[in-house]
Motif scaffolding. Sequence first.
Motif: not given
Length: 331
Positions: A196-204
Motif C-alpha cells: 500500500x505504501x508503494x501504491x501511495x507513493x506512485x499515486x502521490x
Amino acid sequence: MILAGDIGGTHTRLAFFEGTADRLLPIEIEIFPSPHFAGPAEIVRKFLEIHKHHVEAACFGLPGAVVNGRVETTNLPWVVDSSHMAAELGLAQVQLINDLYANAHGIALLVESDFVVLNTGLANAAGNRALISAGTGLGEAGLFADAQGAYHPFPSEGGHTDFAPRNDLEMELLRYLLGRFEHVSYERVLSGPGLHNIYQFLRDTGRGTELPWLAEQIAQGDPPAAISKSALEGTSEICVQALDIFVSLYGAEAGNLGLKMLATGGVYVGGGIAPKIIRKLSSTVFMKSFMGKGRSGALLKEIPVRVITNDKTALLGAGRVAALSSVKATP
C-alpha cells in the motif's frame, strides 16, 4: 496433547496435535481474528473452552523478538510474557518463540507439494538455508546446517533493517517514506502495508492514476488485497506498477538474505502474500533482482529458491518445537 499457535498480526491459528516432532497429526485447528482480542491468552482461552484436551506441552509463535520469554509484538499492541500466560491459562509451562523461527521449524514437516520452485539451483544443494516471509509484517530467519546435515533454525529481526534503494525510483520512494516514518525498514515496503505504501507513493507523486472504483475498493478496508487483485487482473496500471516494484524489492531482499546467511542450501519464501501472487513471483522480475548482486550473482544463481504454499507451516513449526521440548523434559 500438544497445543500450538501461530499468532499473526491479522490471524491467529491454534491447533492440538498428536504425534512426534517429525510426524504431527492435527486433531483440532481454529482460526481467530487477532485484532479482535486483548491478547493471545484470551484467544487461547476461547480455544480451550471449545476443545477440552489435556495439554502436555504448549508453544506459540509470535511476531517480534522473544527475549527471556517476553515479546512486544510487532503490528499488534501486545506485551506477552510466557510465565504470565501460563498462569492465566492454568498451564505448567508456555513456550513463546518468534513466528519466523516457528516457520523455519515447520519446513522440516513439509512435502514437495507444499512448494513452488522459482529457481532449481544446484542439485542436492547443501549448506545453510534462509527464510523470508512477507505478510502483515516482514520476517526473516536462518537455518544453520551442521556437519551431519541437520538444520537448526534461528530467529532474526532482519525485516526491520534499513531499506536500501538500488535505483533512482527507489531512492525517491525512500525519500517519500522518510516524510512519513521516522525509520524506513524493509518491512515498510515488503508487507501488506508495504504494498500500500508503494501504491501511495506512485499515486502521490503523479506516477499513476487512482480510478474512482479502485479508490472505493481501497477505502473498504483491505488496500493490499485490492491492489494485488487489480494488478494480477491487469485492470489498473498503477497497481501493476506497484506490484512489480514490490516483487522486485522482494527478490532483492531475498538475495540479500541469501548472501548474509550464505544460504547455499536454499532460500524459502513464506508468508501469506507469496502464494497469492505466485504467478508474478514466477515471472523473471523476482529472480532477476535476487541474482542482481554484481560479482555475487553467480553464487546466487546456484541457490535453490522455493515458495512455501502451506499456510500451516508456522503452526506445524510451533507444534514441532513443543514436541521437541516435551521430549527433552521427559526423564
